[in-house]
Design a protein around this motif. Sequence first.
Motif, PDB file in Angstrom:
ATOM      1  N   GLU A  25       9.113 -57.534 -40.447  1.00 18.89           N
ATOM      2  CA  GLU A  25       9.801 -56.837 -41.597  1.00 18.89           C
ATOM      3  C   GLU A  25      11.252 -57.631 -42.107  1.00 18.89           C
ATOM      4  O   GLU A  25      11.754 -57.155 -43.006  1.00 18.89           O
ATOM      5  CB  GLU A  25      10.213 -55.575 -41.019  1.00 18.89           C
ATOM      6  CG  GLU A  25       9.138 -54.519 -41.041  1.00 18.89           C
ATOM      7  CD  GLU A  25       8.532 -54.751 -39.566  1.00 18.89           C
ATOM      8  OE1 GLU A  25       8.747 -55.738 -38.733  1.00 18.89           O
ATOM      9  OE2 GLU A  25       7.541 -54.216 -39.300  1.00 18.89           O
ATOM     10  N   ARG A  26      11.632 -58.769 -41.311  1.00 18.25           N
ATOM     11  CA  ARG A  26      12.577 -59.439 -41.689  1.00 18.25           C
ATOM     12  C   ARG A  26      14.021 -58.761 -41.730  1.00 18.25           C
ATOM     13  O   ARG A  26      14.721 -58.711 -42.618  1.00 18.25           O
ATOM     14  CB  ARG A  26      12.457 -60.385 -42.955  1.00 18.25           C
ATOM     15  CG  ARG A  26      11.204 -61.254 -42.816  1.00 18.25           C
ATOM     16  CD  ARG A  26      11.157 -62.148 -44.088  1.00 18.25           C
ATOM     17  NE  ARG A  26      12.739 -63.097 -44.186  1.00 18.25           N
ATOM     18  CZ  ARG A  26      12.712 -64.059 -43.701  1.00 18.25           C
ATOM     19  NH1 ARG A  26      12.086 -64.637 -42.569  1.00 18.25           N
ATOM     20  NH2 ARG A  26      13.990 -64.678 -43.778  1.00 18.25           N
ATOM     21  N   GLU A  27      13.996 -57.830 -40.759  1.00 15.88           N
ATOM     22  CA  GLU A  27      15.228 -57.118 -40.468  1.00 15.88           C
ATOM     23  C   GLU A  27      15.913 -57.013 -39.069  1.00 15.88           C
ATOM     24  O   GLU A  27      14.945 -57.280 -37.986  1.00 15.88           O
ATOM     25  CB  GLU A  27      15.097 -55.714 -40.928  1.00 15.88           C
ATOM     26  CG  GLU A  27      14.158 -54.908 -40.290  1.00 15.88           C
ATOM     27  CD  GLU A  27      13.875 -53.568 -40.717  1.00 15.88           C
ATOM     28  OE1 GLU A  27      14.425 -53.116 -41.976  1.00 15.88           O
ATOM     29  OE2 GLU A  27      13.076 -52.605 -40.219  1.00 15.88           O
ATOM     30  N   LEU A  28      16.999 -56.733 -38.987  1.00 18.62           N
ATOM     31  CA  LEU A  28      17.785 -56.608 -37.765  1.00 18.62           C
ATOM     32  C   LEU A  28      18.242 -55.152 -37.741  1.00 18.62           C
ATOM     33  O   LEU A  28      18.949 -54.864 -38.560  1.00 18.62           O
ATOM     34  CB  LEU A  28      18.958 -57.664 -37.655  1.00 18.62           C
ATOM     35  CG  LEU A  28      19.839 -57.613 -36.389  1.00 18.62           C
ATOM     36  CD1 LEU A  28      19.001 -57.712 -34.978  1.00 18.62           C
ATOM     37  CD2 LEU A  28      21.044 -58.409 -36.605  1.00 18.62           C
ATOM     38  N   ILE A  29      17.810 -54.619 -36.509  1.00 17.52           N
ATOM     39  CA  ILE A  29      18.177 -53.106 -36.237  1.00 17.52           C
ATOM     40  C   ILE A  29      19.171 -53.307 -34.881  1.00 17.52           C
ATOM     41  O   ILE A  29      18.910 -53.748 -34.076  1.00 17.52           O
ATOM     42  CB  ILE A  29      17.165 -52.373 -35.960  1.00 17.52           C
ATOM     43  CG1 ILE A  29      15.820 -52.354 -37.232  1.00 17.52           C
ATOM     44  CG2 ILE A  29      17.462 -50.826 -35.655  1.00 17.52           C
ATOM     45  CD1 ILE A  29      16.378 -51.873 -38.282  1.00 17.52           C
ATOM     46  N   GLY A  30      20.316 -52.584 -35.316  1.00 18.36           N
ATOM     47  CA  GLY A  30      21.358 -52.452 -34.183  1.00 18.36           C
ATOM     48  C   GLY A  30      21.476 -51.156 -33.940  1.00 18.36           C
ATOM     49  O   GLY A  30      21.082 -50.294 -34.247  1.00 18.36           O
ATOM     50  N   PRO A  31      22.518 -50.819 -32.836  1.00 18.71           N
ATOM     51  CA  PRO A  31      23.067 -49.498 -32.460  1.00 18.71           C
ATOM     52  C   PRO A  31      23.194 -48.586 -33.571  1.00 18.71           C
ATOM     53  O   PRO A  31      22.992 -47.575 -33.356  1.00 18.71           O
ATOM     54  CB  PRO A  31      24.218 -49.816 -31.390  1.00 18.71           C
ATOM     55  CG  PRO A  31      24.132 -51.252 -31.434  1.00 18.71           C
ATOM     56  CD  PRO A  31      23.456 -51.973 -32.486  1.00 18.71           C
ATOM     57  N   ALA A  32      23.726 -49.100 -34.639  1.00 20.38           N
ATOM     58  CA  ALA A  32      24.223 -48.253 -35.657  1.00 20.38           C
ATOM     59  C   ALA A  32      23.062 -48.211 -36.919  1.00 20.38           C
ATOM     60  O   ALA A  32      23.263 -47.701 -38.029  1.00 20.38           O
ATOM     61  CB  ALA A  32      25.475 -48.594 -36.292  1.00 20.38           C
ATOM     62  N   GLY A  33      21.863 -48.860 -36.723  1.00 20.17           N
ATOM     63  CA  GLY A  33      20.886 -49.001 -37.815  1.00 20.17           C
ATOM     64  C   GLY A  33      20.741 -50.466 -38.354  1.00 20.17           C
ATOM     65  O   GLY A  33      21.075 -51.312 -37.751  1.00 20.17           O
ATOM     66  N   ALA A  34      20.209 -50.440 -39.473  1.00 19.85           N
ATOM     67  CA  ALA A  34      19.955 -51.850 -40.025  1.00 19.85           C
ATOM     68  C   ALA A  34      21.479 -52.606 -40.387  1.00 19.85           C
ATOM     69  O   ALA A  34      22.331 -51.939 -40.621  1.00 19.85           O
ATOM     70  CB  ALA A  34      19.324 -51.748 -41.423  1.00 19.85           C
ATOM     71  N   VAL A  35      21.083 -53.936 -39.886  1.00 18.91           N
ATOM     72  CA  VAL A  35      22.316 -54.700 -40.134  1.00 18.91           C
ATOM     73  C   VAL A  35      21.909 -56.031 -41.195  1.00 18.91           C
ATOM     74  O   VAL A  35      20.909 -56.514 -41.146  1.00 18.91           O
ATOM     75  CB  VAL A  35      22.630 -55.568 -38.751  1.00 18.91           C
ATOM     76  CG1 VAL A  35      23.794 -56.694 -39.065  1.00 18.91           C
ATOM     77  CG2 VAL A  35      22.822 -54.801 -37.538  1.00 18.91           C
ATOM     78  N   GLU A  36      22.854 -56.009 -42.146  1.00 17.01           N
ATOM     79  CA  GLU A  36      22.652 -56.818 -43.280  1.00 17.01           C
ATOM     80  C   GLU A  36      22.534 -58.287 -43.000  1.00 17.01           C
ATOM     81  O   GLU A  36      23.817 -58.648 -42.464  1.00 17.01           O
ATOM     82  CB  GLU A  36      23.565 -56.785 -44.510  1.00 17.01           C
ATOM     83  CG  GLU A  36      23.316 -55.586 -45.260  1.00 17.01           C
ATOM     84  CD  GLU A  36      22.217 -55.549 -46.159  1.00 17.01           C
ATOM     85  OE1 GLU A  36      22.220 -56.732 -46.662  1.00 17.01           O
ATOM     86  OE2 GLU A  36      21.453 -54.565 -46.537  1.00 17.01           O
ATOM     87  N   LEU A  37      21.669 -59.130 -43.141  1.00 14.82           N
ATOM     88  CA  LEU A  37      21.705 -60.516 -42.896  1.00 14.82           C
ATOM     89  C   LEU A  37      21.256 -61.284 -43.952  1.00 14.82           C
ATOM     90  O   LEU A  37      20.117 -60.861 -44.635  1.00 14.82           O
ATOM     91  CB  LEU A  37      20.768 -61.065 -41.551  1.00 14.82           C
ATOM     92  CG  LEU A  37      21.199 -60.700 -40.291  1.00 14.82           C
ATOM     93  CD1 LEU A  37      20.331 -61.274 -39.219  1.00 14.82           C
ATOM     94  CD2 LEU A  37      22.668 -61.170 -40.042  1.00 14.82           C
ATOM     95  N   SER A  38      21.725 -62.319 -44.441  1.00 17.12           N
ATOM     96  CA  SER A  38      21.205 -63.274 -45.356  1.00 17.12           C
ATOM     97  C   SER A  38      20.005 -64.051 -44.727  1.00 17.12           C
ATOM     98  O   SER A  38      19.699 -63.986 -43.446  1.00 17.12           O
ATOM     99  CB  SER A  38      22.308 -64.446 -45.776  1.00 17.12           C
ATOM    100  OG  SER A  38      22.499 -65.297 -44.665  1.00 17.12           O
ATOM    101  N   ALA A  39      19.339 -64.540 -45.810  1.00 17.44           N
ATOM    102  CA  ALA A  39      17.782 -65.007 -45.344  1.00 17.44           C
ATOM    103  C   ALA A  39      18.178 -66.329 -44.472  1.00 17.44           C
ATOM    104  O   ALA A  39      17.615 -66.442 -43.177  1.00 17.44           O
ATOM    105  CB  ALA A  39      17.016 -65.860 -46.525  1.00 17.44           C
TER     106      ALA A  39
END
Length: 81
Positions: A14-28
């Motif tokens: 899914e190319r996503e990072l999930i943290g304790p507070a939800g999705a974390v925005e990351l550049s490619a």
Amino acid sequence: MDLIFGDYRLRLHERELIGPAGAVELSAPAFELLRALLAQPDTLLDKDALFAAAWPGAIVEDNTLQVHISALRKALGPGLI
């Protein structure tokens, strides 16, 4: 496949990072750097390996790497990178 570290889950497909507070925005590039770091835990990756992971075949200046590592540190909080 997911990579789990601390309170985070890196969802590769899914190319996503999930943290304790939800999705974390990351550049490619930041996502690829994090993937490379997690693929070889407890291993010090040199600058060339990080460039190859985030910018394969491209010529990129050193400060670009510093910017994306700094963004990762900011997104993940202290102590993870």
